[in-house]
Design a protein around this motif. Sequence first.
Motif, PDB file in Angstrom:
ATOM      1  N   GLY A  36      44.837  44.377  37.166  1.00 45.41           N
ATOM      2  CA  GLY A  36      43.882  43.267  36.861  1.00 45.41           C
ATOM      3  C   GLY A  36      44.433  42.173  36.195  1.00 45.41           C
ATOM      4  N   ILE A  37      44.846  41.158  36.936  1.00 43.81           N
ATOM      5  CA  ILE A  37      45.301  40.006  35.874  1.00 43.81           C
ATOM      6  C   ILE A  37      44.594  39.572  34.624  1.00 43.81           C
ATOM      7  CG2 ILE A  37      46.407  37.859  35.930  1.00 43.81           C
ATOM      8  CD1 ILE A  37      47.738  40.150  37.689  1.00 43.81           C
ATOM      9  N   ALA A  57      55.759  42.056  30.321  1.00 45.54           N
ATOM     10  CA  ALA A  57      56.840  42.146  31.334  1.00 45.54           C
ATOM     11  C   ALA A  57      55.914  41.721  32.720  1.00 45.54           C
ATOM     12  CB  ALA A  57      57.093  43.526  31.585  1.00 45.54           C
ATOM     13  N   PHE A  58      54.640  42.367  32.855  1.00 48.47           N
ATOM     14  CA  PHE A  58      54.055  41.776  34.151  1.00 48.47           C
ATOM     15  C   PHE A  58      53.532  40.475  34.276  1.00 48.47           C
ATOM     16  CE2 PHE A  58      50.486  42.068  37.156  1.00 48.47           C
ATOM     17  CZ  PHE A  58      50.790  43.293  37.975  1.00 48.47           C
ATOM     18  N   LEU A  59      53.118  39.873  33.094  1.00 44.66           N
ATOM     19  CA  LEU A  59      52.868  38.574  33.074  1.00 44.66           C
ATOM     20  C   LEU A  59      54.103  37.640  33.301  1.00 44.66           C
ATOM     21  CD1 LEU A  59      49.960  38.496  30.514  1.00 44.66           C
ATOM     22  CD2 LEU A  59      49.901  38.035  33.046  1.00 44.66           C
ATOM     23  N   ALA A  60      55.248  38.301  32.773  1.00 48.67           N
ATOM     24  CA  ALA A  60      56.535  37.527  33.001  1.00 48.67           C
ATOM     25  C   ALA A  60      56.999  37.299  34.569  1.00 48.67           C
ATOM     26  CB  ALA A  60      57.525  37.904  32.118  1.00 48.67           C
ATOM     27  N   GLY A  61      56.719  38.475  35.029  1.00 43.39           N
ATOM     28  CA  GLY A  61      57.139  38.755  36.483  1.00 43.39           C
ATOM     29  C   GLY A  61      56.177  37.660  37.276  1.00 43.39           C
ATOM     30  N   LEU A  62      55.124  37.498  37.180  1.00 43.81           N
ATOM     31  CA  LEU A  62      53.999  36.429  37.809  1.00 43.81           C
ATOM     32  C   LEU A  62      54.643  34.978  37.527  1.00 43.81           C
ATOM     33  CD1 LEU A  62      50.300  37.703  36.944  1.00 43.81           C
ATOM     34  CD2 LEU A  62      51.791  38.084  38.995  1.00 43.81           C
ATOM     35  N   ILE A  63      55.001  34.590  36.396  1.00 49.79           N
ATOM     36  CA  ILE A  63      55.488  33.519  36.249  1.00 49.79           C
ATOM     37  C   ILE A  63      57.053  33.281  36.691  1.00 49.79           C
ATOM     38  CG2 ILE A  63      56.088  31.919  34.288  1.00 49.79           C
ATOM     39  CD1 ILE A  63      53.803  32.999  33.058  1.00 49.79           C
ATOM     40  N   GLY A  64      57.742  34.250  36.486  1.00 50.25           N
ATOM     41  CA  GLY A  64      59.168  34.419  36.684  1.00 50.25           C
ATOM     42  C   GLY A  64      59.427  34.325  38.510  1.00 50.25           C
ATOM     43  N   SER A 106      42.224  40.234  41.639  1.00 49.54           N
ATOM     44  CA  SER A 106      43.152  41.413  41.849  1.00 49.54           C
ATOM     45  C   SER A 106      42.775  42.537  41.317  1.00 49.54           C
ATOM     46  CB  SER A 106      44.379  40.755  41.004  1.00 49.54           C
ATOM     47  OG  SER A 106      44.155  40.490  39.464  1.00 49.54           O
ATOM     48  N   GLY A 107      42.185  42.682  40.249  1.00 44.50           N
ATOM     49  CA  GLY A 107      41.567  43.832  39.675  1.00 44.50           C
ATOM     50  C   GLY A 107      40.627  44.583  40.711  1.00 44.50           C
TER      51      GLY A 107
END
Length: 144
Positions: A36-37, A57-64, A106-107
Amino acid sequence: MLIDLAHFTPGLSLTGGLVIGLAAAVLVQANGRIAGISGIFGGLLSWPRNDIGWRIAFLAGLIGAPVMASLAGMPATADIEAGWSEILVAGFLVGIGTRYASGCTSGHGVCGLSRGSIRSLAATATFMAAGFLTVFVQRHMIGG
């Protein structure tokens, strides 16, 4: 019903959904955490935290991911018909909603429903109904 075939992308949509499901499954299997974001981001605001690495890492993937797609020549574009003040108010209201619902789309919608959570079913039905009502009022009653 009219389907805009120029923007109809079932293959990409299915692939995206599969990747989201896979990421949620890997996170719950590897860390025992729900993807859940709002909870992942909110966890960064609580100190001290010993689980900051996977959250970043998870949030970086969402932005990346969209940045990498853009660099590969496939930019993600959005046509948002709102000004900054409307976007900020909407974001604030979404933030309040995620606190009251103890989670976000998402959650609850992806992870909660797949686990059979009644609370997530109620939350998802509520925010979907609110979204449908908002679009209806905006398009048919206000004159969008």
